[in-house]
Design a protein around this motif. Structure first.
Motif, PDB file in Angstrom:
ATOM      1  N   ALA A  40       0.835  -1.213   0.000  1.00 49.15           N
ATOM      2  CA  ALA A  40       0.000   0.000   0.000  1.00 49.15           C
ATOM      3  C   ALA A  40       0.866   1.258   0.000  1.00 49.15           C
ATOM      4  O   ALA A  40       0.549   2.258  -0.648  1.00 49.15           O
ATOM      5  CB  ALA A  40      -0.922  -0.005   1.219  1.00 49.15           C
ATOM      6  N   TRP A  41       1.970   1.164   0.758  1.00 52.12           N
ATOM      7  CA  TRP A  41       2.839   2.333   0.886  1.00 52.12           C
ATOM      8  C   TRP A  41       3.469   2.727  -0.449  1.00 52.12           C
ATOM      9  O   TRP A  41       3.704   3.913  -0.716  1.00 52.12           O
ATOM     10  CB  TRP A  41       3.919   2.079   1.946  1.00 52.12           C
ATOM     11  N   GLN A  42       3.739   1.738  -1.283  1.00 51.35           N
ATOM     12  CA  GLN A  42       4.282   2.050  -2.625  1.00 51.35           C
ATOM     13  C   GLN A  42       3.375   3.067  -3.319  1.00 51.35           C
ATOM     14  O   GLN A  42       3.836   3.926  -4.042  1.00 51.35           O
ATOM     15  CB  GLN A  42       4.333   0.793  -3.484  1.00 51.35           C
ATOM     16  N   ARG A  43       2.082   2.916  -3.100  1.00 57.09           N
ATOM     17  CA  ARG A  43       1.132   3.848  -3.724  1.00 57.09           C
ATOM     18  C   ARG A  43       1.030   5.152  -2.937  1.00 57.09           C
ATOM     19  O   ARG A  43       1.117   6.237  -3.495  1.00 57.09           O
ATOM     20  CB  ARG A  43      -0.262   3.198  -3.811  1.00 57.09           C
ATOM     21  N   LEU A  44       0.840   4.980  -1.638  1.00 55.57           N
ATOM     22  CA  LEU A  44       0.586   6.152  -0.787  1.00 55.57           C
ATOM     23  C   LEU A  44       1.752   7.145  -0.863  1.00 55.57           C
ATOM     24  O   LEU A  44       1.556   8.361  -0.934  1.00 55.57           O
ATOM     25  CB  LEU A  44       0.411   5.660   0.658  1.00 55.57           C
ATOM     26  N   SER A  45       2.962   6.612  -0.878  1.00 57.89           N
ATOM     27  CA  SER A  45       4.144   7.474  -0.830  1.00 57.89           C
ATOM     28  C   SER A  45       4.376   8.222  -2.140  1.00 57.89           C
ATOM     29  O   SER A  45       5.153   9.168  -2.189  1.00 57.89           O
ATOM     30  CB  SER A  45       5.390   6.654  -0.491  1.00 57.89           C
ATOM     31  N   THR A  46       3.700   7.776  -3.198  1.00 57.74           N
ATOM     32  CA  THR A  46       3.864   8.505  -4.459  1.00 57.74           C
ATOM     33  C   THR A  46       2.645   9.386  -4.742  1.00 57.74           C
ATOM     34  O   THR A  46       2.445   9.833  -5.874  1.00 57.74           O
ATOM     35  CB  THR A  46       4.098   7.538  -5.641  1.00 57.74           C
ATOM     36  N   GLY A  47       1.809   9.562  -3.725  1.00 57.79           N
ATOM     37  CA  GLY A  47       0.713  10.506  -3.859  1.00 57.79           C
ATOM     38  C   GLY A  47      -0.625   9.912  -4.271  1.00 57.79           C
ATOM     39  O   GLY A  47      -1.584  10.638  -4.521  1.00 57.79           O
ATOM     40  N   ALA A  48      -0.696   8.574  -4.315  1.00 55.24           N
ATOM     41  CA  ALA A  48      -1.981   7.945  -4.653  1.00 55.24           C
ATOM     42  C   ALA A  48      -2.992   8.188  -3.532  1.00 55.24           C
ATOM     43  O   ALA A  48      -2.625   8.516  -2.401  1.00 55.24           O
ATOM     44  CB  ALA A  48      -1.785   6.450  -4.870  1.00 55.24           C
ATOM     45  N   SER A  49      -4.255   7.978  -3.860  1.00 55.94           N
ATOM     46  CA  SER A  49      -5.298   8.154  -2.848  1.00 55.94           C
ATOM     47  C   SER A  49      -5.261   6.995  -1.864  1.00 55.94           C
ATOM     48  O   SER A  49      -4.766   5.895  -2.169  1.00 55.94           O
ATOM     49  CB  SER A  49      -6.667   8.194  -3.524  1.00 55.94           C
ATOM     50  N   ALA A  50      -5.826   7.245  -0.689  1.00 59.12           N
ATOM     51  CA  ALA A  50      -5.942   6.177   0.311  1.00 59.12           C
ATOM     52  C   ALA A  50      -6.708   4.993  -0.269  1.00 59.12           C
ATOM     53  O   ALA A  50      -6.392   3.831   0.002  1.00 59.12           O
ATOM     54  CB  ALA A  50      -6.636   6.716   1.562  1.00 59.12           C
ATOM     55  N   LEU A  51      -7.691   5.281  -1.099  1.00 61.73           N
ATOM     56  CA  LEU A  51      -8.500   4.207  -1.691  1.00 61.73           C
ATOM     57  C   LEU A  51      -7.647   3.313  -2.587  1.00 61.73           C
ATOM     58  O   LEU A  51      -7.696   2.078  -2.490  1.00 61.73           O
ATOM     59  CB  LEU A  51      -9.659   4.812  -2.485  1.00 61.73           C
ATOM     60  N   ASP A  52      -6.858   3.914  -3.456  1.00 61.40           N
ATOM     61  CA  ASP A  52      -5.966   3.116  -4.311  1.00 61.40           C
ATOM     62  C   ASP A  52      -4.984   2.320  -3.464  1.00 61.40           C
ATOM     63  O   ASP A  52      -4.675   1.171  -3.770  1.00 61.40           O
ATOM     64  CB  ASP A  52      -5.175   4.023  -5.271  1.00 61.40           C
ATOM     65  N   ALA A  53      -4.494   2.952  -2.425  1.00 64.34           N
ATOM     66  CA  ALA A  53      -3.483   2.290  -1.584  1.00 64.34           C
ATOM     67  C   ALA A  53      -4.062   1.051  -0.899  1.00 64.34           C
ATOM     68  O   ALA A  53      -3.430  -0.013  -0.897  1.00 64.34           O
ATOM     69  CB  ALA A  53      -2.949   3.277  -0.543  1.00 64.34           C
ATOM     70  N   VAL A  54      -5.249   1.159  -0.336  1.00 58.28           N
ATOM     71  CA  VAL A  54      -5.779  -0.010   0.388  1.00 58.28           C
ATOM     72  C   VAL A  54      -6.160  -1.126  -0.575  1.00 58.28           C
ATOM     73  O   VAL A  54      -6.011  -2.315  -0.268  1.00 58.28           O
ATOM     74  CB  VAL A  54      -6.968   0.329   1.335  1.00 58.28           C
ATOM     75  N   GLU A  55      -6.622  -0.756  -1.762  1.00 58.12           N
ATOM     76  CA  GLU A  55      -6.917  -1.815  -2.736  1.00 58.12           C
ATOM     77  C   GLU A  55      -5.621  -2.552  -3.100  1.00 58.12           C
ATOM     78  O   GLU A  55      -5.583  -3.782  -3.140  1.00 58.12           O
ATOM     79  CB  GLU A  55      -7.575  -1.253  -3.996  1.00 58.12           C
ATOM     80  N   HIS A  56      -4.578  -1.795  -3.319  1.00 60.13           N
ATOM     81  CA  HIS A  56      -3.305  -2.398  -3.705  1.00 60.13           C
ATOM     82  C   HIS A  56      -2.759  -3.282  -2.581  1.00 60.13           C
ATOM     83  O   HIS A  56      -2.282  -4.400  -2.827  1.00 60.13           O
ATOM     84  CB  HIS A  56      -2.313  -1.279  -4.044  1.00 60.13           C
ATOM     85  N   GLY A  57      -2.841  -2.789  -1.359  1.00 60.49           N
ATOM     86  CA  GLY A  57      -2.360  -3.572  -0.219  1.00 60.49           C
ATOM     87  C   GLY A  57      -3.161  -4.859  -0.043  1.00 60.49           C
ATOM     88  O   GLY A  57      -2.599  -5.930   0.215  1.00 60.49           O
ATOM     89  N   ALA A  58      -4.466  -4.770  -0.196  1.00 58.46           N
ATOM     90  CA  ALA A  58      -5.302  -5.960  -0.036  1.00 58.46           C
ATOM     91  C   ALA A  58      -5.044  -6.956  -1.165  1.00 58.46           C
ATOM     92  O   ALA A  58      -5.041  -8.171  -0.943  1.00 58.46           O
ATOM     93  CB  ALA A  58      -6.773  -5.557  -0.008  1.00 58.46           C
ATOM     94  N   ARG A  59      -4.798  -6.455  -2.350  1.00 57.10           N
ATOM     95  CA  ARG A  59      -4.478  -7.360  -3.469  1.00 57.10           C
ATOM     96  C   ARG A  59      -3.200  -8.138  -3.173  1.00 57.10           C
ATOM     97  O   ARG A  59      -3.102  -9.313  -3.499  1.00 57.10           O
ATOM     98  CB  ARG A  59      -4.309  -6.556  -4.770  1.00 57.10           C
ATOM     99  N   TRP A  60      -2.245  -7.475  -2.561  1.00 59.32           N
ATOM    100  CA  TRP A  60      -1.012  -8.176  -2.194  1.00 59.32           C
ATOM    101  C   TRP A  60      -1.343  -9.355  -1.279  1.00 59.32           C
ATOM    102  O   TRP A  60      -0.859 -10.472  -1.472  1.00 59.32           O
ATOM    103  CB  TRP A  60      -0.039  -7.215  -1.502  1.00 59.32           C
ATOM    104  N   ALA A  61      -2.164  -9.087  -0.272  1.00 57.49           N
ATOM    105  CA  ALA A  61      -2.504 -10.156   0.676  1.00 57.49           C
ATOM    106  C   ALA A  61      -3.276 -11.278  -0.025  1.00 57.49           C
ATOM    107  O   ALA A  61      -3.082 -12.459   0.280  1.00 57.49           O
ATOM    108  CB  ALA A  61      -3.320  -9.592   1.828  1.00 57.49           C
ATOM    109  N   GLU A  62      -4.111 -10.919  -0.959  1.00 50.19           N
ATOM    110  CA  GLU A  62      -4.929 -11.934  -1.632  1.00 50.19           C
ATOM    111  C   GLU A  62      -4.113 -12.853  -2.537  1.00 50.19           C
ATOM    112  O   GLU A  62      -4.451 -14.018  -2.714  1.00 50.19           O
ATOM    113  CB  GLU A  62      -6.019 -11.243  -2.460  1.00 50.19           C
ATOM    114  N   SER A  63      -3.047 -12.325  -3.120  1.00 49.28           N
ATOM    115  CA  SER A  63      -2.338 -13.162  -4.086  1.00 49.28           C
ATOM    116  C   SER A  63      -0.918 -13.528  -3.681  1.00 49.28           C
ATOM    117  O   SER A  63      -0.471 -14.640  -3.894  1.00 49.28           O
ATOM    118  CB  SER A  63      -2.330 -12.498  -5.462  1.00 49.28           C
ATOM    119  N   GLU A  64      -0.180 -12.605  -3.057  1.00 53.84           N
ATOM    120  CA  GLU A  64       1.230 -12.881  -2.762  1.00 53.84           C
ATOM    121  C   GLU A  64       1.426 -13.625  -1.451  1.00 53.84           C
ATOM    122  O   GLU A  64       2.384 -14.370  -1.279  1.00 53.84           O
ATOM    123  CB  GLU A  64       2.033 -11.570  -2.681  1.00 53.84           C
TER     124      GLU A  64
END
Ligand code: SD4
Length: 338
Positions: free
Chosen positions: A53-77
């Motif tokens: 999630a931080w990869q997104r958040l730290s580059t200025g993405a929205s909190a919404l994009d960040a949590v989706e990305h973080g959850a996707r990591w947990a779902e697949s990786e």
């Protein structure tokens, strides 16, 4: 003292040195609005999810994009038996996934009992953005996902299938989750929803919650994680909360909504989580002795607090200062109902 509860422990641990150690609860939550954003997640694997999630958040993405990305990591990786494609199945041997996502502006989406689609969190986001509804379940959710371009695939791993076969031998249905005294090799994995909350550099909040639910649940059982207000609730005006543990208790108490409303009344995130735990215990004191319930909350200033009914709950915090902080937040109930 009747109704007395003893709340123990709140301490920061490095990810590497993680243990179930407990200490005296820390004082006030960290102060000051977080600069650059912050993301928090349930359980030790929250460290990896936060980093995604931080990869997104730290580059200025929205909190919404960040949590989706973080959850996707947990779902697949992650390949954890309680989240995403490696999840354990229900008692019929069917893997069903639940997820919800919520933006601080009140928009939300969810899927429940979704089969053979490996990113329920992204399907939930599509429900939020591309339908007039909040939640789709079962076959309808799957059809919607496929219409949106998600690939249908068999997700049940050989390991999860084997675990199910072994469980069937014993055929004992005991939905006890992550209570410390139950942490034996045989049952320690029957827990671990990813609940994630984030605040971005513009102060917007969002949350995501994704799980395969309780292992060996009844076919058709839906827990708290995909239910807005139970497993997740977010309001930019106040804060956000998510939950892990036995979902039925969260549903009975509309628990994540309760935590946010308690923060609205002036409680710190920690106090709000603690009071919500007390509410759960008051409703069902007997059940509370053997079931785990955990809350994680963040207010609109980025202050974080967490509480669990029993020892064992850890959560991960990530911001510009530190990407891998893991903390324990324990509460021990030791009295009769108030
Ligand atoms: C559920 N709350 O389905 C989820 C399970 C969970 O830690 O969080 N386990 O009830």
């Amino acid at each position: 003292m009747k109704g007395r509860r003893r709340f123990l422990g709140h301490m920061a641990l490095s990810a590497g040195a993680m243990s179930l150690a407990r200490g005296v609860m820390a004082g006030p939550a960290e102060s000051a609005v977080v600069r650059g954003g912050r993301v928090v997640s349930t359980w030790d694997f929250g460290v990896g999810a936060n980093q995604a999630a931080w990869q997104r958040l730290s580059t200025g993405a929205s909190a919404l994009d960040a949590v989706e990305h973080g959850a996707r990591w947990a779902e697949s990786e992650l390949c954890n038996p309680t989240v995403g494609r490696c999840g354990n199945p229900d008692r019929e041997g069917v893997l069903t996934l639940d997820a919800s996502i919520m933006d601080g502006d009140g928009r939300c989406g969810a899927v429940a009992a979704l089969e053979d689609i490996d990113h329920p969190i992204s399907v939930a986001r599509r429900v939020m953005e591309d339908t007039p509804h909040v939640m789709l379940v079962g076959k309808g959710a799957q059809q919607f996902a496929m219409a949106q371009g998600f690939r249908r695939q068999r997700l049940l791993t050989p390991e999860a299938e084997q675990a199910w076969r072994e469980w069937r031998e014993r055929a004992k249905y005991e939905p006890q989750i992550n209570v410390e005294r139950n942490l034996t090799p045989g049952n320690k994995e029957n827990h671990d929803t990813l609940g994630m909350l984030a605040i971005d550099r513009d102060g917007r909040l969002a949350g995501a919650c994704t799980t395969s639910g309780m292992a060996w649940k009844m076919h058709g059982r839906v827990g708290d994680s995909p239910l807005i207000g139970a497993g997740l609730y977010v309001d930019n005006e106040v804060g956000a909360a998510t939950a892990s543990g036995v979902g039925e208790e969260m549903i009975r108490n509309a628990a994540s909504f309760l935590v946010v409303e308690l923060m609205r009344q002036g409680r710190t995130p920690m106090e709000a989580c603690r009071e919500a735990i007390a509410r759960v215990v008051r409703k069902r004191p007997e059940a509370s002795r053997s079931l785990q319930v955990c809350f994680l909350a963040m207010n609109r200033h980025g202050e974080v607090g967490a509480f669990a009914l029993h020892p064992g709950f850890v959560y991960a915090v990530c911001d510009a200062d530190k990407q891998d902080t893991l903390r324990a937040a324990d509460a021990v109930y030791d009295g009769a109902a108030a």
